[in-house]
Design a protein around this motif. Structure first.
Motif, PDB file in Angstrom:
ATOM      1  N   VAL A 254       0.837  -1.206   0.000  1.00 55.90           N
ATOM      2  CA  VAL A 254       0.000   0.000   0.000  1.00 55.90           C
ATOM      3  C   VAL A 254       0.871   1.254   0.000  1.00 55.90           C
ATOM      4  CG1 VAL A 254      -1.556   1.379   1.451  1.00 55.90           C
ATOM      5  CG2 VAL A 254      -2.074  -1.032   0.995  1.00 55.90           C
ATOM      6  N   MET A 255       1.904   1.256   0.826  1.00 48.07           N
ATOM      7  CA  MET A 255       2.774   2.432   0.885  1.00 48.07           C
ATOM      8  C   MET A 255       3.512   2.647  -0.432  1.00 48.07           C
ATOM      9  SD  MET A 255       2.503   4.205   3.593  1.00 48.07           S
ATOM     10  CE  MET A 255       4.008   5.154   3.396  1.00 48.07           C
ATOM     11  N   ALA A 361      -7.177   1.863  -2.176  1.00 50.37           N
ATOM     12  CA  ALA A 361      -8.212   1.311  -1.304  1.00 50.37           C
ATOM     13  C   ALA A 361      -8.039  -0.199  -1.235  1.00 50.37           C
ATOM     14  CB  ALA A 361      -9.606   1.664  -1.825  1.00 50.37           C
ATOM     15  N   THR A 362      -8.420  -0.774  -0.092  1.00 48.34           N
ATOM     16  CA  THR A 362      -8.311  -2.221   0.107  1.00 48.34           C
ATOM     17  C   THR A 362      -9.655  -2.793   0.515  1.00 48.34           C
ATOM     18  OG1 THR A 362      -7.640  -1.931   2.426  1.00 48.34           O
ATOM     19  CG2 THR A 362      -5.883  -2.082   0.773  1.00 48.34           C
ATOM     20  N   ALA A 371     -17.022  -2.971  -4.870  1.00 48.69           N
ATOM     21  CA  ALA A 371     -16.877  -1.511  -4.918  1.00 48.69           C
ATOM     22  C   ALA A 371     -15.568  -1.111  -5.594  1.00 48.69           C
ATOM     23  CB  ALA A 371     -16.935  -0.944  -3.492  1.00 48.69           C
ATOM     24  N   LEU A 372     -14.515  -1.886  -5.368  1.00 50.18           N
ATOM     25  CA  LEU A 372     -13.239  -1.575  -5.999  1.00 50.18           C
ATOM     26  C   LEU A 372     -13.271  -1.862  -7.491  1.00 50.18           C
ATOM     27  CD1 LEU A 372     -10.581  -2.774  -3.384  1.00 50.18           C
ATOM     28  CD2 LEU A 372     -11.862  -0.636  -3.502  1.00 50.18           C
ATOM     29  N   ILE A 406      -6.524 -10.193   0.030  1.00 50.54           N
ATOM     30  CA  ILE A 406      -6.941  -8.799   0.076  1.00 50.54           C
ATOM     31  C   ILE A 406      -6.802  -8.203  -1.318  1.00 50.54           C
ATOM     32  CG2 ILE A 406      -4.635  -7.985   0.753  1.00 50.54           C
ATOM     33  CD1 ILE A 406      -6.148  -5.882   2.505  1.00 50.54           C
ATOM     34  N   THR A 407      -7.807  -7.436  -1.702  1.00 45.01           N
ATOM     35  CA  THR A 407      -7.794  -6.768  -3.001  1.00 45.01           C
ATOM     36  C   THR A 407      -7.402  -5.309  -2.807  1.00 45.01           C
ATOM     37  OG1 THR A 407      -9.541  -8.230  -3.816  1.00 45.01           O
ATOM     38  CG2 THR A 407      -9.165  -6.191  -5.036  1.00 45.01           C
ATOM     39  N   ILE A 408      -6.491  -4.839  -3.656  1.00 51.64           N
ATOM     40  CA  ILE A 408      -6.012  -3.460  -3.566  1.00 51.64           C
ATOM     41  C   ILE A 408      -6.282  -2.763  -4.896  1.00 51.64           C
ATOM     42  CG2 ILE A 408      -4.023  -1.971  -3.119  1.00 51.64           C
ATOM     43  CD1 ILE A 408      -2.675  -4.338  -1.745  1.00 51.64           C
ATOM     44  N   TRP A 409      -6.927  -1.625  -4.814  1.00 52.70           N
ATOM     45  CA  TRP A 409      -7.132  -0.789  -6.007  1.00 52.70           C
ATOM     46  C   TRP A 409      -6.261   0.453  -5.848  1.00 52.70           C
ATOM     47  CZ3 TRP A 409     -10.237   3.983  -5.990  1.00 52.70           C
ATOM     48  CH2 TRP A 409     -10.280   4.593  -7.256  1.00 52.70           C
ATOM     49  N   ALA A 410      -5.499   0.784  -6.868  1.00 51.90           N
ATOM     50  CA  ALA A 410      -4.621   1.953  -6.820  1.00 51.90           C
ATOM     51  C   ALA A 410      -4.692   2.696  -8.143  1.00 51.90           C
ATOM     52  CB  ALA A 410      -3.179   1.527  -6.545  1.00 51.90           C
TER      53      ALA A 410
END
Length: 422
Positions: A254-255, A361-362, A371-372, A406-410
């Protein structure tokens, strides 16, 4: 023969405000220019210990600097355009009053005569290379901010706020696992009353010290495995939390996607423990962060985590993210760790971002993932799914146990983007 460029910048003739740095050896240590600035002034203002060093000058008005500091600035403003001299300690532009004065009065009217700073004097006494030392000040500052500077083997020079600062710093070091650190108290540097006291943070001080003192610290740890890493992905046990905290591996990713550049502001929405906001602030001392969390007990944890990591300037806001966003300073990046599936959270965060702002967002639930997916369809960006497996005992052997994926949207907001549109 070619013509020479004879243009030059004319020297300033209207520098009415002199700033003179005095060390503890007083008047005799000043250069000719600094002495002339003092003697030629109609009005001299400074600390009483500074004024006590000066010779008498006929018809010169002198005042001790009042409290609060702003009153002294106002007194200087009343003398604006006349010959004024401000007396300060050492180097006015190294944790000194010079920078504050320069925010009020143009540097073009200032004539500065810096003296030897406490940092320079301390480094000279100890034989430390000043460019390799971390310099800090506790003058009117929160001592807890030193926590973020603690690194095994690092040398620190710290301007104390008062005679209580050395003991406060020793206690802070010992509580943070740095009780073995060598601590030297250098009192009244540069003057006839100069004194040097050495101890360890764990032992503390056995005698009182002068109000004017500087600390020299060689950081040494009690337990080599205890100090925090200097990169994102710090372990969960380093934070106060109730289980609502991202795993270190997730936080590191995330960072990387938030990509703090320095001097930027992060919104951490649905912050939980505030671990992402803490990591963001530790990435650069000029960064700012606001963590929004609806549960009061988690807001308490966020504030505790800021203090224990030396970033107590972390702003913690109790409340709903949607309701809080209009009241917050504009972000450069947004992290949505909780509530991404809520109505309007992603859209509101996107609207608040400037061009070039990053949104990450995760989600661990199917609703959050949906939502992602919708956010990616509307605003673009990249979806990443992380799945971390860890070994754990399985009878006499070890086996793998998977964490929830975990799903990450960036994504980054493009320059042409308009609020609410792709």
């Amino acid at each position: 023969m070619s013509a020479q460029n004879t243009s030059c910048v004319e020297p300033e003739t209207d520098r009415w405000l002199s700033v003179v740095g005095l060390s503890e050896d007083g008047w005799t240590a000043l250069g000719d220019g600094a002495r002339a600035a003092v003697i030629g002034a109609e009005f001299v203002i400074g600390g009483q210990r500074h004024l006590d060093h000066l010779p008498d000058v006929a018809d010169q008005q002198r005042e001790a600097w009042p409290s609060p500091f702003s009153q002294g600035v106002e007194r200087i403003r009343q003398w604006q355009g006349r010959r004024v001299c401000v007396l300060v300690s050492g180097d006015p532009f190294w944790f000194g009053a010079g920078a504050t004065l320069a925010r009020t009065f143009s540097p073009t009217v200032m004539d500065c005569h810096p003296g030897s700073s406490a940092f320079s004097l301390a480094a000279a006494r100890l034989g430390w290379a000043l460019q390799s030392v971390n310099c800090h000040s506790l003058v009117a500052r929160d001592p807890d901010r030193l926590r973020s500077a603690l690194v095994p083997g690092r040398r620190l020079l710290v301007l104390s706020n008062d005679e209580q600062s050395p003991e406060t710093v020793c206690e802070l070091l010992a509580a943070g696992g740095y009780g073995a650190s060598r601590v030297m108290v250098l009192e009244a540097l540069g003057g006839p009353e100069e004194r040097f006291t050495e101890t360890t943070a764990g032992e503390g001080l056995a005698q009182p010290v002068a109000r004017l003192n500087t600390l020299a610290i060689e950081c040494q740890v009690d337990d080599p495995e205890r100090p925090m890493a200097r990169v994102p992905g710090r372990p969960g046990e380093a934070f106060s939390h109730d289980g609502q905290i991202s795993q270190p591996e997730v936080r590191a990713v995330v960072m990387a996607q938030l990509a703090p550049r320095g001097g930027e502001h992060l919104w951490d929405l649905g912050a939980g423990s505030g671990a992402v906001a803490v990591e963001w602030l530790l990435a650069d001392p000029a960064n700012r962060a606001t963590a929004v969390e609806r549960r009061p007990e988690r807001v308490t944890n966020i504030r505790d985590n800021g203090r224990r990591h030396g970033v107590a300037h972390l702003e913690a806001v109790a409340g709903d993210s949607i309701q809080a966003m209009p009241m917050l300073s504009r972000p450069d990046a947004v992290f949505i760790g909780g509530g991404a599936s809520g109505d309007g959270v992603i859209n509101s965060a996107w609207s608040a971002l400037p061009a070039g702002g990053r949104c990450v967002a995760t989600a661990v639930t199917t609703e959050g993932e949906a939502a992602l997916l919708a956010a990616q369809g509307q605003y673009g960006g990249q979806l990443t799914r992380l799945s971390v497996d860890r070994t754990q005992p399985l009878g006499r052997f070890n086996g793998w146990k998977a964490d929830r994926p975990i799903t990450i949207w960036a994504t980054t907001k493009p320059p042409q983007a308009q609020d609410g549109t792709p």
